[in-house]
Design a protein around this motif. Sequence first.
Motif, PDB file in Angstrom:
ATOM      1  N   SER A   1     -55.564  -4.463  33.895  1.00  0.00           N
ATOM      2  CA  SER A   1     -55.295  -3.410  32.607  1.00  0.00           C
ATOM      3  C   SER A   1     -56.907  -3.001  31.993  1.00  0.00           C
ATOM      4  O   SER A   1     -57.782  -3.866  31.967  1.00  0.00           O
TER       5      SER A   1
ATOM      6  N   VAL B 236     -54.890  -9.324  35.343  1.00  0.00           N
ATOM      7  CA  VAL B 236     -53.559  -9.858  34.827  1.00  0.00           C
ATOM      8  C   VAL B 236     -52.989 -10.743  35.773  1.00  0.00           C
ATOM      9  O   VAL B 236     -52.540 -11.786  35.654  1.00  0.00           O
TER      10      VAL B 236
ATOM     11  N   GLU C  89     -48.458 -10.924  29.229  1.00  0.00           N
ATOM     12  CA  GLU C  89     -49.769 -11.008  29.927  1.00  0.00           C
ATOM     13  C   GLU C  89     -50.545  -9.996  29.822  1.00  0.00           C
ATOM     14  O   GLU C  89     -51.874  -9.889  29.554  1.00  0.00           O
ATOM     15  N   VAL C  90     -49.800  -8.705  29.863  1.00  0.00           N
ATOM     16  CA  VAL C  90     -50.663  -7.346  30.113  1.00  0.00           C
ATOM     17  C   VAL C  90     -51.305  -7.109  28.686  1.00  0.00           C
ATOM     18  O   VAL C  90     -52.622  -6.692  28.664  1.00  0.00           O
TER      19      VAL C  90
END
Length: 231
Positions: free
Chosen positions: A133, A148, A162-163
């Motif tokens: 990202s 990620v 997570e992103v």
Amino acid sequence: MVERYTVAIRELPDTERPRERLKLYGPQALSDKELLAIQLRIGTRELSALGLAEHLLKEFRGLGGIARAHLEDLKRVKGVGEVKAIEIAATVELGRRIMVLEETPRPKITSPRDVANLLMPELRYEAREHFKSVLLDTKNQVIKISSVSTGTLDCSLAHPREVFREAIIHNAAAIIAVHNHPSGDPTPSVEDRKVTERLLEAGKIVGIELLDHIVIGAQQYISFKERGWID
């Protein structure tokens, strides 16, 4: 002749010890001698760490001289030796690299092509899928490129939690999702579309916009934004 400095740091009042002063007042409050003494940690039988730091500064005519000194020059100073010389050289080099980071303008993203140019050299030859990202500020300048996950892209590996975690930590205004297809064909899969939909929804909830999802192949890419799949 080296001036003797017989008072050991441990014999100084707490308010005069470099480490304690740094904890109390921050590194900005310390002199060059005090900061260098913390790096040296210990002195010699004749000189405390503060005394040795003062001697080094005199020997090399200040921090600039120490920064320009070769490893062998530092090692020749009595009480420094190889280990301390290496530690000083490493600290100087870290300082140089930080200065370069601060002086280098952050890339600004104006189009999907900018993102592809930024990441294609790294991702197009990867044998596994990598999901990254790109974190952006309010001016669309890159704050950080966050890794990620690695592996086959699915909802668990590209989970919104997570992103967006790094984006929240770094106060990003928006993100761009990027991943590669090792096959070389950047055509998005059904799973790619599902992941994008989940990220769009999550972005609206946390207040960090997903500007685009870019799939990188062999010297080519596909942008969800360009294709009209993201408004």
